[in-house]
Design an enzyme around this catalytic site. Structure first.
Site, PDB file in Angstrom:
ATOM      1  N   ASN A 208       0.928  -1.521  -0.045  1.00 16.03           N
ATOM      2  CA  ASN A 208       0.225  -0.170  -0.048  1.00 16.03           C
ATOM      3  C   ASN A 208       1.080   0.796  -0.306  1.00 16.03           C
ATOM      4  OD1 ASN A 208       0.815  -0.371   2.144  1.00 16.03           O
ATOM      5  ND2 ASN A 208      -1.414   0.409   3.525  1.00 16.03           N
TER       6      ASN A 208
ATOM      7  N   GLU B   6       4.040  -3.279  12.525  1.00 11.61           N
ATOM      8  CA  GLU B   6       2.554  -2.436  12.352  1.00 11.61           C
ATOM      9  C   GLU B   6       1.587  -2.984  11.458  1.00 11.61           C
ATOM     10  OE1 GLU B   6       0.295  -0.850  10.428  1.00 11.61           O
ATOM     11  OE2 GLU B   6       1.650   0.113   8.798  1.00 11.61           O
TER      12      GLU B   6
ATOM     13  N   CYS C  86      -3.767   1.860   6.336  1.00  9.76           N
ATOM     14  CA  CYS C  86      -3.949   1.002   7.585  1.00  9.76           C
ATOM     15  C   CYS C  86      -4.606   2.722   8.341  1.00  9.76           C
ATOM     16  CB  CYS C  86      -3.124   0.996   8.578  1.00  9.76           C
ATOM     17  SG  CYS C  86      -1.913  -0.877   8.247  1.00  9.76           S
TER      18      CYS C  86
ATOM     19  N   GLU D 282       7.984   2.192  15.196  1.00 13.72           N
ATOM     20  CA  GLU D 282       9.473   2.866  14.016  1.00 13.72           C
ATOM     21  C   GLU D 282       9.013   4.138  14.041  1.00 13.72           C
ATOM     22  OE1 GLU D 282       8.544  -0.138  10.679  1.00 13.72           O
ATOM     23  OE2 GLU D 282       6.256   0.454  11.037  1.00 13.72           O
TER      24      GLU D 282
END
Length: 457
Positions: free
Chosen positions: A135, A233, A267, A436
């Site tokens: 994505n 993630e 997301c 992150e």
């Protein structure tokens, strides 16, 4: 584990034309890449920190010189709008610059103890595997790669099967910038072959994965067999909470692109729009024209705001959540070739409807009314995910109370901005493990070594 002799065809999601054919990486080739990376990493970690930082800055400058090329490549392989793709290429550059600034600041501590001197060192892990999604292929690959390299590690990057082209080009640019050969390698291939080989390999010290919660759990379980570190993630079903005291006009105007960016394949997409009941009707009146005005079409056109979905499989998945007569608001999308789905808003949907509970990963949002602050918090937290979210209010006290009460890793007040390379990013609950980006990103790729030196005679 089966070998993988075939190559993968890369399709342009807007036209369904074949852009390239990319050979897949076998298990044996992964093993050879790990051996090469380990040797390169030893030399890299022995280099002076200033020299490593200089090479990473040169890598950033080389990326900067190829921004338009990288952006156009992303448009072709991922169907991203040109504006988004330019931002993504720029984000790779900025991440490399930011990580380079941390190389010489990756310091240990001196801890007061009796009878001697105690110091800590932060040492690289060794070889890091980064498994990137389709994505946002470029920036998310860089989220793991840049700090891992800066901390003194080698990186093996496995891009998604559908979007390997920008990753392969970045590896070429790294060599052009002067990074040591084999320090940063890209290994295209399927998740159940190439990805699994990386996860299982004893020479890979850590896996950084962005993708579905289901696959993230499998990686975590497989990594546990070797006590392998992971940063995950994963999915999201983020709320966009609009209180009646907010600037409702602005909240409605900005709500569409909060879930339509990258055709909803994000997301952090705010796909659950929670609106206080006293403002609900007014919000819907404003939302409908805002959604219908979104320009959906050729992603290479600067005027386009939303492009296609990544694949036919993803298109069919999204269609399954929206009955033909079930949309309260529906925008437009091109006919003909390409994986197109129109911007869509659902209302009057049951709390347990899959459109409310599942991460659709497409341009579909649900609008749900709430009564008061406690009800808004209850609805926002009524999900297995906890990645991101927004809230709109003019009341600073409410903004702080609700932000503390919503179980999510990244929240925005009167904004939909979730990601900055200089701030930490990650999720609660089923949305992941670890963080992150931000000032502590490099330390996530290090071991802490404690050394005590006796001073007693």
């Amino acid at each position: 584990m089966p070998d993988q002799p075939h190559a993968h065809r890369i399709l342009n999601p807007a036209t369904e034309e074949v852009v390239a054919t990319v050979p897949a990486t076998s298990e044996a080739e992964v093993d050879a890449a790990v051996v090469r990376a380990a040797a390169a990493q030893r030399r890299w970690s022995e280099a002076a920190p200033a020299d490593r930082a200089r090479l990473l800055r040169r890598f950033a400058a080389t990326v900067d010189g190829h921004l338009e090329e990288l952006a156009r490549l992303e448009v072709r392989e991922a169907g991203h709008t040109l504006g988004n793709a330019r931002w993504e290429a720029g984000n790779v550059r900025d991440l490399l610059d930011y990580a380079a600034g941390g190389v010489e600041r990756l310091t240990g501590r001196q801890i007061p103890v009796a009878g001697g001197l105690d110091i800590t060192l932060l040492e690289p892990l060794g070889v890091v595997g980064v498994i990137a999604p389709w994505n946002f292929p470029m920036p998310i690959a860089a989220w793991g790669t840049a700090p891992a390299l800066a901390a003194g590690n080698a990186v093996l990057l496995k891009p998604a099967e559908t979007t390997p082209l920008t990753a392969l080009r970045l590896a070429e640019l790294a060599l052009e910038a002067g990074l040591p050969e084999h320090l940063f390698q890209v290994l295209p291939g399927a998740g159940d072959v190439t990805g699994q080989a990386l996860v299982d390999h004893p020479g890979v010290a850590k896996i950084v994965f962005t993708g579905s919660t289901r696959v993230g759990k499998e990686i975590m379980a497989r990594g546990a067999r070797r006590t392998k570190r992971v940063t995950l993630e994963l999915g999201g079903k983020s709320p966009n909470i609009v209180f009646a005291d907010a600037d409702v006009e602005r909240a409605a105007a900005e709500a569409p692109m909060a879930y339509l960016d990258n055709a909803g394949q994000d997301c952090c997409a705010r796909t659950r729009i929670l609106v206080q009941r006293t403002a609900y009707d007014r919000f819907l009146e404003l939302l409908a024209p805002a959604v219908q005005s979104v320009v959906v079409g050729d992603p290479s056109d600067d005027r386009t705001q939303m492009g296609p979905l990544i694949s036919r499989a993803q298109l069919e998945r999204v269609r399954g959540y929206v009955p033909e007569d079930g949309a309260a608001v529906r925008g437009s999308a091109p006919d003909g070739p390409g994986f197109w789905f129109p911007p869509t808003v659902l209302t009057d949907v049951a709390a347990d409807d899959p459109a409310v509970t599942d991460e659709i990963f497409g341009p579909v949002a649900v609008v749900i009314p709430f009564d008061d602050e406690a009800d808004a918090i209850r609805l926002a937290n009524d999900t297995e995910y906890g990645l991101s979210g927004s809230l709109w209010t003019r009341d600073l006290g409410r903004a702080l109370r609700v932000s503390r009460a919503v179980a999510a890793g990244n929240l925005s007040v009167n904004s939909h901005s979730s990601v900055r390379y200089s701030t930490p990013f990650g999720g609660y609950k089923q949305s992941g493990v670890g963080r992150e980006l931000g000032p502590d990103a490099l330390t996530a790729f290090t071991e802490t070594k404690n050394i005590f030196i006796s001073t007693e005679a």
